[in-house]
Design a protein around this motif. Structure first.
Motif, PDB file in Angstrom:
ATOM      1  N   UNK A   1       1.298   5.934  13.335  1.00 12.68           N
ATOM      2  CA  UNK A   1       2.258   5.925  12.229  1.00 12.68           C
ATOM      3  C   UNK A   1       2.649   7.327  11.785  1.00 12.68           C
TER       4      UNK A   1
ATOM      5  N   UNK B   1      -3.711  11.613   1.091  1.00 11.36           N
ATOM      6  CA  UNK B   1      -3.267  10.220   1.101  1.00 11.36           C
ATOM      7  C   UNK B   1      -2.120  10.025   0.112  1.00 11.36           C
ATOM      8  N   UNK B   2      -2.218  10.727  -1.028  1.00 13.80           N
ATOM      9  CA  UNK B   2      -1.157  10.609  -2.027  1.00 13.80           C
ATOM     10  C   UNK B   2       0.115  11.275  -1.533  1.00 13.80           C
ATOM     11  N   UNK B   3      -0.042  12.380  -0.815  1.00 10.76           N
ATOM     12  CA  UNK B   3       1.134  13.170  -0.440  1.00 10.76           C
ATOM     13  C   UNK B   3       1.791  12.670   0.837  1.00 10.76           C
ATOM     14  N   UNK B   4       1.065  11.979   1.703  1.00 10.23           N
ATOM     15  CA  UNK B   4       1.649  11.585   2.995  1.00 10.23           C
ATOM     16  C   UNK B   4       2.918  10.770   2.747  1.00 10.23           C
ATOM     17  N   UNK B   5       4.086  11.324   3.113  1.00 13.80           N
ATOM     18  CA  UNK B   5       5.324  10.661   2.717  1.00 13.80           C
ATOM     19  C   UNK B   5       5.606   9.381   3.491  1.00 13.80           C
ATOM     20  N   UNK B   6       4.906   9.167   4.596  1.00 10.77           N
ATOM     21  CA  UNK B   6       5.161   7.922   5.323  1.00 10.77           C
ATOM     22  C   UNK B   6       3.995   6.949   5.203  1.00 10.77           C
ATOM     23  N   UNK B   7       3.049   7.265   4.326  1.00  7.06           N
ATOM     24  CA  UNK B   7       1.943   6.337   4.096  1.00  7.06           C
ATOM     25  C   UNK B   7       1.028   6.204   5.296  1.00  7.06           C
TER      26      UNK B   7
ATOM     27  N   UNK C   1      -4.665   6.976   5.183  1.00  7.30           N
ATOM     28  CA  UNK C   1      -5.321   5.971   4.341  1.00  7.30           C
ATOM     29  C   UNK C   1      -6.675   6.498   3.921  1.00  7.30           C
TER      30      UNK C   1
ATOM     31  N   UNK D   1      -3.808   1.545  -0.781  1.00  5.69           N
ATOM     32  CA  UNK D   1      -2.781   1.117  -1.745  1.00  5.69           C
ATOM     33  C   UNK D   1      -3.088  -0.259  -2.330  1.00  5.69           C
ATOM     34  N   UNK D   2      -3.498  -1.193  -1.477  1.00  4.97           N
ATOM     35  CA  UNK D   2      -3.775  -2.542  -1.973  1.00  4.97           C
ATOM     36  C   UNK D   2      -4.835  -2.517  -3.062  1.00  4.97           C
TER      37      UNK D   2
ATOM     38  N   UNK E   1      -3.268  -0.708  -6.224  1.00  8.89           N
ATOM     39  CA  UNK E   1      -2.292  -1.565  -6.898  1.00  8.89           C
ATOM     40  C   UNK E   1      -2.963  -2.821  -7.449  1.00  8.89           C
TER      41      UNK E   1
ATOM     42  N   UNK F   1      10.854  13.035   5.953  1.00 12.35           N
ATOM     43  CA  UNK F   1       9.414  12.738   6.017  1.00 12.35           C
ATOM     44  C   UNK F   1       9.046  11.400   5.392  1.00 12.35           C
TER      45      UNK F   1
ATOM     46  N   UNK G   1       8.667   3.595   5.291  1.00  8.12           N
ATOM     47  CA  UNK G   1       7.925   2.857   6.310  1.00  8.12           C
ATOM     48  C   UNK G   1       7.232   1.674   5.645  1.00  8.12           C
TER      49      UNK G   1
ATOM     50  N   UNK H   1       4.278   1.040   5.129  1.00  7.93           N
ATOM     51  CA  UNK H   1       3.067   1.318   4.365  1.00  7.93           C
ATOM     52  C   UNK H   1       3.362   1.889   2.987  1.00  7.93           C
ATOM     53  N   UNK H   2       4.628   2.145   2.721  1.00  6.29           N
ATOM     54  CA  UNK H   2       4.989   2.814   1.467  1.00  6.29           C
ATOM     55  C   UNK H   2       5.738   1.854   0.567  1.00  6.29           C
ATOM     56  N   UNK H   3       5.307   1.800  -0.696  1.00  9.35           N
ATOM     57  CA  UNK H   3       5.969   0.904  -1.629  1.00  9.35           C
ATOM     58  C   UNK H   3       7.130   1.569  -2.344  1.00  9.35           C
TER      59      UNK H   3
ATOM     60  N   UNK I   1       7.014   8.764  -3.107  1.00  6.13           N
ATOM     61  CA  UNK I   1       6.262   9.369  -2.014  1.00  6.13           C
ATOM     62  C   UNK I   1       6.786  10.766  -1.683  1.00  6.13           C
TER      63      UNK I   1
ATOM     64  N   UNK J   1       5.847  13.117  -4.430  1.00  3.04           N
ATOM     65  CA  UNK J   1       4.434  13.459  -4.323  1.00  3.04           C
ATOM     66  C   UNK J   1       4.205  14.478  -3.211  1.00  3.04           C
ATOM     67  N   UNK J   2       4.905  14.288  -2.104  1.00  2.00           N
ATOM     68  CA  UNK J   2       4.767  15.190  -0.957  1.00  2.00           C
ATOM     69  C   UNK J   2       5.323  16.574  -1.288  1.00  2.00           C
TER      70      UNK J   2
END
Lengths: 663, 323
Positions: free
Chosen positions: A597, A636-642, A645, A651-652, A655, B243, B267, B269-271, B276, B279-280
């Motif tokens: 990912x 984990x907070x900054x990763x822009x594509x999630x 982990x 996240x689950x 949230x 990104x 993506x 995985x991101x809500x 995001x 934050x980045x």
């Protein structure tokens, strides 16, 4: 198996601890228990007086087995105290210990609120959050990482010496790093120690020699730690070895070079003697200096300053130990544990300007007097004032830079006792009238009060009152040419002027001036007073919030020699317990990159405070070293594509927790 | 009776670009037309509501719906289409996450109506007349207008959606891929976005020029400074959503020397795509003190329009609520 839960998803067991009245006194625990019982998925909801007790833990383990619980939530105190306890209880019941979430309704609710209804409501909100979150928990395993067996001790005062010897005697290789040219620290300055009046050198120097001779100890004096990398059990420490311009392995401290120095007379202030005597550019701090190696001071040595000296010192050394070309060296060593024993700075009495230190030559700091009464001091123990007179009256002022809103608020713990010691020694050496000016006499140690009694019987005068001022403005013939101490005698109830010939300022203890820099290097905390912060004031007094880094002695707070040695022993024992176990267990709350990912945007790489993230140029993906990861969650907070982990903070889970609070 | 699958296209609150995208299939569209029967396409052919009402439930194999949902009419139509179609594909940014029309969620319904019918320069409406949902004309005939709802919603906030085609608009390649998957019956899990689940940097031709530490000292808008056509656009200080944005467009905008504006959404995985990237980027700004940070951030005068350009209704922010 019958389904007892009133909802889908995993079966959750909920337990609420009364903590005696700590929780139950403020929170209606029965209401919270009932509230939890109605939440979806909750199959068991129970309360108990002390959940952390054996019966409490056993109840949890049995319920897990008998009811087939799949998740566990315990509402009790801080996870700092009992998270591990309940994880073990879960494991005992056959549940993965990370299928557990702890709710802190003590520190976060009962202890900080008075409104019972509102506190109960808050506890229910917290419990809902945990119950919503725990469903998403995953089974995790702690990782075991091998530990490097060596120990580093930083600071070679009595604390560092004792810690190093203890660990070395247990068979561990120890590296002792000392910033000054010799080990010994403050204790080496003292003539006698309170309250036994033991000769300080007599009890310290054998330990210094033992350090030097110990096969397990590597002594790096005149050295400083500049960088610490790695993590508990596997630190990589960079040590800067400052050049002495003398080859340590060749020098035997014979003093021939000192005698031969082109400076025939010593003319530079001798730091060891608090500037009360002079030394040459090439010097040995004191006769028992360890290692017994001379040092050349680059700030005063003509050769090092100008390159134009006859270098008579080098010519005089038949071992060819002098090396003006010596360079600073940087060494990198792996160690498993680090003990910090960096000591204290004495309060600079100049800051207390009303007491005239630095203005009146006969106002002395206590450390100067320690040297003055010392048989190996500048006067050989003869108490002669700077103007050559012998004092007939001496005033010792307590609490200089202690218990003072304007300087340091804390009591420095040792000043009352060392003031009594100095009073005794000064009276013994000079026969002078000795006054002690104190706010309160604090003598709570073993045989301390008896020592105070002895001083009272010896005829030392005690005046209760904080001294307002020391000046030389004579108002009577008796005061002329003397120092006058102005003080309100709070026992007699009037203001007094007491003329004396010598004033001793009992300076308090402070954190080292560079304690904040050192704190950053070792990634530990400092309290508001600047002293290093212990992990827990009662239960983890020599541990820090950085696993594997321990503290002992006055770097943690003012303390006397016995307490320092006791702490040093404790720190050594903690370090031994760590390295002897052979491995450490790492919390699994680490982050990981899901490789397929990851877009390779590199956003995470510079953010990691532990340098745990690298960018794989071949794969064009980021990668996290889970051993170095401390689980801070920044990436984990900054990763822009999630794609990053973090275990226990997916996240689950987060949230779920938020939805639980808000539902 | 034709054995060919029946396909419908429908549009809600959209610009028409998604319809263009279908036409953009070029000769490919002929393959599609040959393979299917188009039973609904209001933009191209004349269809009435009654035609849709008359269809049997599930008679349509697939319905592509673009546009966000704002009015009661759009709601009714998409609910009806949901019944008639076996598969509903949410088509394009507006349907997927609200799109540009979704930015209207920054304002309350009243603010919008007041501006459009009263305050907007050029409006001459001294009687302050507002559209009514029901009225009688001079001939006493009943006239109806759809209700203008309080907020813009994405399609899946109104009806169940099977698949998503991302983009503003989706690219021909992705559309063909989606159609072929449907026709061949090789379907991914329900709810899948039919585009690679990795961020745009992955396929960006300038990826290698992105430095490890951006250390941004300013943000520039594309009309204010020239963009170096070789280097990472974000590294040059232009806000690039790459990104935080799903790939699949093959970096079309970047190849046109413009920063990614995020139309493919996040993506899986991101809500919240905007949060995001915020934050980045927060970690990529060189300034460490508040005044300098504020100065850097002043280069982004419209944060919602920048970070949430295509997805405000679907984000965690959703909409403004005036008390």
């Amino acid at each position: 198996m019958k389904s007892a839960s009133n909802g889908s998803g995993p079966k959750i067991g909920f337990y609420i601890c009364h903590c005696g009245t700590n929780i139950a006194g403020t929170i209606d625990v029965e209401a919270v228990r009932e509230h939890a019982a109605k939440l979806p998925g909750v199959a068991v909801s129970k309360g108990y007086k002390y959940m952390c007790s054996d019966p409490g833990q056993e109840m949890i383990a049995q319920d897990i087995r008998a009811q087939g619980l799949e998740r566990l939530v315990v509402a009790a105190c801080s996870p700092n105290l009992h998270e591990e306890t309940f994880r073990k209880a879960a494991a005992k019941g056959g549940l993965n210990p990370f299928f557990f979430q702890m709710v802190n309704i003590r520190e976060h609710a009962s202890w900080v609120h008075e409104d019972k209804a509102a506190a109960t409501q808050k506890a229910e909100d917290q419990v809902r959050a945990a119950i919503h979150r725990v469903r998403f928990h995953k089974a995790l395993e702690k990782k075991r990482v091998p530990v490097h067996p060596d120990v580093m001790v930083v600071g070679g005062g009595i604390a560092g010496i004792h810690a190093a010897l203890t660990a070395a005697n247990a068979g561990k290789k120890v590296i002792l790093v000392e910033r000054e040219a010799t080990i010994g620290g403050h204790m080496a300055l003292f003539d006698k120690t309170f309250p036994t009046l033991d000769c300080s050198a007599c009890i310290l120097t054998p330990k210094m020699s033992a350090v030097k001779g110990h096969p397990n100890i590597t002594l790096w004096a005149y050295s400083e730690v500049t960088k610490v990398e790695g993590y508990v059990g596997n630190f990589k420490v960079t040590v800067k070895r400052k050049p002495r311009y003398v080859k340590e392995d060749l020098c035997v401290g014979c003093d021939a070079c000192i005698d031969a120095c082109v400076f025939k007379e010593a003319k530079f202030p001798d730091e060891f003697n608090q500037g009360l005597s002079k030394r040459k550019p090439v010097y040995l701090s004191f006769p028992q200096a360890t290692p017994k190696v001379v040092t050349i001071d680059p700030k005063t040595c003509i050769q090092l300053k100008t390159g134009k000296c006859k270098m008579t010192c080098a010519a005089a050394c038949d071992r060819k130990a002098i090396d003006f070309g010596q360079k600073e060296e940087s060494k990198e060593v792996p160690v498993g544990a680090i003990i910090l024993t960096t000591g204290f700075d004495a309060f600079d009495p100049k800051r207390h300007e009303y007491y005239g230190y630095g203005r009146y030559p006969n106002v002395y700091s206590a450390l100067e007097v320690e040297r003055l009464v010392n048989a190996s001091g500048p006067t050989g123990g003869d108490v002669v004032l700077r103007d050559g007179r012998r004092p007939e009256a001496i005033g010792i002022i307590h609490c200089v830079g202690s218990r003072d809103e304007h300087t340091n608020k804390w009591c420095s713990r040792v000043c009352c006792m060392y003031s009594l010691k100095l009073a005794h020694l000064l009276k013994e050496r000079t026969g002078a009238q000795v006054y002690n000016f104190y706010i309160d006499m604090r003598t709570p140690g073993k045989t301390f009060e008896e020592f105070y009694d002895r001083l009272l019987k010896e005829g030392v005068q005690f005046v209760r009152g904080r001294v307002a001022e020391v000046n030389d403005w004579a108002m009577t013939r008796e005061e002329e040419g003397r120092l006058v101490i102005r003080v309100e005698d709070t026992l007699a109830g009037f203001v007094r002027r007491i003329p004396v010939d010598m004033v001793v300022l009992s300076q308090g203890l402070e954190a080292r001036k560079d304690a904040l820099d050192v704190r950053r290097i070792f990634n530990i905390g400092c309290g508001s007073d600047g002293f290093f912060q212990e992990r827990h004031p009662k239960l983890a007094p020599v541990s820090t919030f950085a696993d594997g880094i321990f503290i002992a002695g006055a770097c943690q707070g003012p303390k006397d020699i016995p307490d320092t040695v006791a702490q040093a022993g404790a720190a050594a024992a903690e370090a031994l317990a760590l390295v002897d176990a052979g491995h450490v267990e790492m919390e699994p709350n680490t982050s990981r990159v899901v490789e397929e990912e990851c877009s390779g945007c590199k956003s995470c790489v510079p953010l990691c405070p532990y340098s745990a993230i690298t960018f794989d140029e071949a794969k064009k993906k980021a990668s996290i070293n889970e051993i170095l990861c401390k689980g801070c969650g920044v990436c984990a907070a900054a990763c822009p594509s999630g794609s990053i982990r973090q275990n226990l903070f997916e996240d689950d889970e987060i949230f779920g927790e938020i939805e639980g609070v808000l539902s | 009776m034709s054995a060919k699958p029946k396909v419908g296209f429908y549009w809600c609150a959209s610009c028409g670009g998604c319809e263009e995208a279908v036409v953009d299939l070029a000769e490919g569209v002929l393959d599609v037309v040959a393979a299917v029967d188009i039973v609904l396409w209001p933009v191209a052919m004349d269809f009435k509501r009654s035609d849709v009402e008359g269809m049997a439930d599930k008679s349509m194999t697939v319905c592509f719906i673009n546009g966000a949902v704002r009015t009661s009419e759009q709601e009714e139509m998409v609910r009806m289409l949901r019944k008639k179609a076996q598969f509903v594909i949410s088509f394009g940014s507006c349907a997927n996450s609200g799109g540009i029309p979704g930015l209207a969620n920054q304002f309350s319904k009243e603010t919008i109506l007041k501006f459009v019918y009263e305050d907007c320069p050029g409006v001459d409406n001294s009687a302050r007349t507002r559209p009514q949902t029901r009225m009688k004309d001079e001939g006493d005939r009943s006239l109806h207008l759809p209700v203008f709802r309080d907020m813009v919603r994405s399609l899946d906030q109104v009806i169940d959606v099977d698949y998503y085609l991302p983009g503003c608009p989706p690219t021909p390649k992705l559309i063909m891929g989606g159609v072929q998957a449907l026709l061949s019956g090789k379907l991914p899990a329900k709810g899948t976005v039919l585009s690679p689940d990795v961020a745009l940097c992955d396929e960006c031709p300038r990826k290698d020029s992105k430095p490890t530490d951006l250390a941004l000292t300013e943000f520039k808008r594309p009309h204010l400074a020239p963009i170096d056509p070789e280097k990472c656009i974000l590294a040059q200080g232009f806000l690039c959503m790459g990104p935080a944005t799903r790939s699949g467009c093959e970096a079309l905008c970047v190849k046109g020397n413009m920063p990614c504006s995020g139309c493919f959404g996040p993506t899986s995985k991101v809500r919240d795509q905007g949060a995001k990237l915020v934050s980045c980027l927060a970690g990529s700004i060189a300034a460490k003190e508040t005044p300098e940070i504020d100065k850097v951030l002043s280069g982004i005068p419209d944060p919602v329009g920048s970070f949430y350009r295509y997805g405000l209704p679907k984000s965690m922010l959703k909409r403004r609520i005036d008390n």
